[in-house]
Motif scaffolding. Sequence first.
Motif, short mmCIF file in Angstrom:
data_model
loop_
_atom_site.label_atom_id
_atom_site.label_comp_id
_atom_site.label_asym_id
_atom_site.label_seq_id
_atom_site.Cartn_x
_atom_site.Cartn_y
_atom_site.Cartn_z
N ALA A 126 0.84 -1.20 0.00
CA ALA A 126 0.00 0.00 0.00
C ALA A 126 0.88 1.26 0.00
O ALA A 126 1.97 1.27 0.57
N LYS A 127 0.37 2.30 -0.61
CA LYS A 127 1.12 3.55 -0.72
C LYS A 127 1.43 4.14 0.65
O LYS A 127 2.52 4.65 0.90
N ILE A 128 0.45 4.04 1.57
CA ILE A 128 0.64 4.63 2.89
C ILE A 128 1.78 3.96 3.64
O ILE A 128 2.50 4.60 4.42
N THR A 129 2.00 2.66 3.40
CA THR A 129 3.04 1.93 4.11
C THR A 129 4.42 2.49 3.80
O THR A 129 5.30 2.54 4.68
N GLU A 130 4.60 2.93 2.57
CA GLU A 130 5.90 3.49 2.19
C GLU A 130 6.14 4.85 2.82
O GLU A 130 7.27 5.33 2.85
N HIS A 131 5.08 5.48 3.33
CA HIS A 131 5.21 6.82 3.90
C HIS A 131 5.19 6.82 5.42
O HIS A 131 5.11 7.89 6.04
N LEU A 132 5.26 5.64 6.04
CA LEU A 132 5.22 5.58 7.50
C LEU A 132 6.34 6.40 8.15
O LEU A 132 6.10 7.05 9.18
N PRO A 133 7.56 6.41 7.61
CA PRO A 133 8.61 7.22 8.24
C PRO A 133 8.26 8.71 8.32
O PRO A 133 8.73 9.42 9.21
N GLU A 134 7.44 9.18 7.37
CA GLU A 134 7.06 10.59 7.36
C GLU A 134 5.89 10.85 8.31
O GLU A 134 5.74 11.96 8.84
N LEU A 135 5.06 9.82 8.52
CA LEU A 135 3.84 10.00 9.33
C LEU A 135 4.09 9.80 10.82
O LEU A 135 3.40 10.40 11.64
N LEU A 136 5.03 8.94 11.15
CA LEU A 136 5.28 8.60 12.55
C LEU A 136 6.58 9.27 12.99
O LEU A 136 7.68 8.83 12.62
N MET A 137 6.46 10.30 13.78
CA MET A 137 7.63 11.05 14.25
C MET A 137 8.59 10.14 15.02
O MET A 137 8.16 9.26 15.76
N ASN A 138 9.88 10.34 14.83
CA ASN A 138 10.93 9.53 15.46
C ASN A 138 10.88 8.07 14.99
O ASN A 138 11.17 7.15 15.76
N TYR A 139 10.53 7.91 13.70
CA TYR A 139 10.54 6.55 13.12
C TYR A 139 11.99 6.07 13.05
O TYR A 139 12.88 6.79 12.57
N ASP A 140 12.22 4.84 13.53
CA ASP A 140 13.60 4.38 13.71
C ASP A 140 13.92 3.14 12.86
O ASP A 140 14.72 2.29 13.26
N GLY A 141 13.26 3.02 11.72
CA GLY A 141 13.61 1.96 10.79
C GLY A 141 13.08 0.59 11.17
O GLY A 141 12.01 0.47 11.79
N ILE A 142 13.84 -0.45 10.80
CA ILE A 142 13.42 -1.83 10.99
C ILE A 142 14.30 -2.48 12.06
O ILE A 142 15.52 -2.31 12.06
N LYS A 143 13.67 -3.22 12.96
CA LYS A 143 14.40 -3.91 14.02
C LYS A 143 13.99 -5.39 14.04
O LYS A 143 12.80 -5.70 14.07
N PRO A 144 14.94 -6.29 14.04
CA PRO A 144 14.63 -7.71 14.17
C PRO A 144 14.22 -8.03 15.62
O PRO A 144 14.73 -7.44 16.58
N VAL A 145 13.29 -8.96 15.77
CA VAL A 145 12.84 -9.41 17.10
C VAL A 145 12.84 -10.93 17.12
O VAL A 145 12.92 -11.59 16.07
N THR A 146 12.71 -11.49 18.30
CA THR A 146 12.66 -12.95 18.39
C THR A 146 11.42 -13.48 17.72
O THR A 146 10.37 -12.81 17.69
N PRO A 147 11.48 -14.70 17.17
CA PRO A 147 10.31 -15.27 16.50
C PRO A 147 9.10 -15.35 17.42
O PRO A 147 7.96 -15.12 16.97
N ASP A 148 9.31 -15.69 18.68
CA ASP A 148 8.17 -15.80 19.60
C ASP A 148 7.47 -14.46 19.79
O ASP A 148 6.24 -14.37 19.80
N PHE A 149 8.27 -13.42 19.96
CA PHE A 149 7.69 -12.08 20.12
C PHE A 149 6.95 -11.67 18.85
O PHE A 149 5.84 -11.13 18.92
N TYR A 150 7.54 -11.94 17.71
CA TYR A 150 6.90 -11.57 16.44
C TYR A 150 5.57 -12.31 16.28
O TYR A 150 4.55 -11.71 15.90
N ARG A 151 5.58 -13.62 16.59
CA ARG A 151 4.34 -14.39 16.47
C ARG A 151 3.28 -13.87 17.43
O ARG A 151 2.09 -13.82 17.08
#
Length: 459
Positions: A399-424
């Motif tokens: 979706a177009k909005i997904t690509e603009h999340l860094p602009e919409l959410l102040m202090n957006y800090d990119g992508i962070k990996p998490v444990t599989p259990d937490f992600y699930r």
Amino acid sequence: MDHQVQPSPREHHFYVSIAKFLFYHSNHGIVSVRDPIKILDAEKYSLSPLILYGLTVAGLSIQWMTFTPVDQPKPFREILWDAWRNAQGLRGQPDILRVNRHLATASPGLVEEMALIGVRVEVADGKDKSFPTSLRSAQDSSRWLRRTQDGNDLSLTSSIQTLCQYAQINHDSCFKEGHRGINTHKDEDKIQQWLALPAQMPMPKPALTGKLDWEPGPWLSSWESPLPPNQPRYFHSSEFDGCTWLLKGKPESKDIVEDEVSWADTDYDNMAKIAQNLVACWPNPPAEIAKCVGITSRKLQWFFSGKTLLDQPARFGLETILGIKYDHSMGNYVEVGPYVLVARKPRALKEVYNGMSSGGNACAYEIVPDQGIADPSWRYVLIDIFWGPLSLVMAPRGAKITEHLPELLMNYDGIKPVTPDFYRDVVSTCAQASNEPATNIRTMKDFVKRYELYWRDCV
């Protein structure tokens, strides 16, 4: 052999309705309502409805109107005869008189009576847009008719007489040079061709029997059905022409009159705006949210647009479902969450984020599993609010909005990996929170409790 071209039949649209914008008041005379109001609501302001009768030349902007009190209707035969004799722009009686089905049913003898003078009555087809346009145009233009009176006689009879006189003057202007500037050159040519036709004067005036030849009914005020519940209004006397209006909102001090309906001073209420933004980001559709608080989708939209207020149970229910509370220190409503939100509308998402984070006192980042495959349909953003609970945002992949999340959410800090259990658990929590409107915050509170002390260990 010569073939003479037969002239097109003359056609008038004849319509009757409760006036949508004009009422009578014993202290103000004729009052115009800027925004339509239901008749029962108008009565709370001591306003009495009027009946509007009108004729429009089919396809042209030439119209004629007259009015009566709602409890003193006139026979159609009398209205039509007066119009065809006195409204020069109509050029006398037509060949075809087009009416809607309600009027035809209300006056079953109209067809036969008109046939006696050579006028054919036809019922407008439901797909015919020109007929309702004629009525709508007459309603809209009626509110701008002059209605100020000379002297102090504000009686019903005098007020109606003055209004009808101004309506006649308004009609007369349609065939006087210099009064038709709103028409295009093409329309002007058609009007000139019409006005060049000889007038077809009607038969002698019908005998006044005093008997009404039609049956008034609910169809006269069918325009009421889509109107929202009433809001506070006040009387305002225009400095431009001295006419009185009933306007929505809170009066300025100079507008307060003695018969004003009271308006209680209240603090600034931003709850509707916050709720509108949250609903736009809620996993469930607005109709489901409205159903949960016991109102219709239409009433919920009216509340958002300021057209109506909610009763206390419905308002409290909406505040509870959406996690909205009044902050006494700030003097307004705030989003407290925690939430599972869906990124749909950029502005709504940005407003909700700024509200729940007190202007950006948060850190947002997309989470992905450090092992295994990410959800193919959604991307998940975790909002870490400083001194507040966690919230989650689901963003549809591609979706177009997904690509603009860094602009919409102040202090957006990119992508962070998490444990599989937490992600699930994040994926599962979002699914559960989306089941129904009321489970959203409850599900997120459970999620926050599970990771309140050590969720950062999962990152």
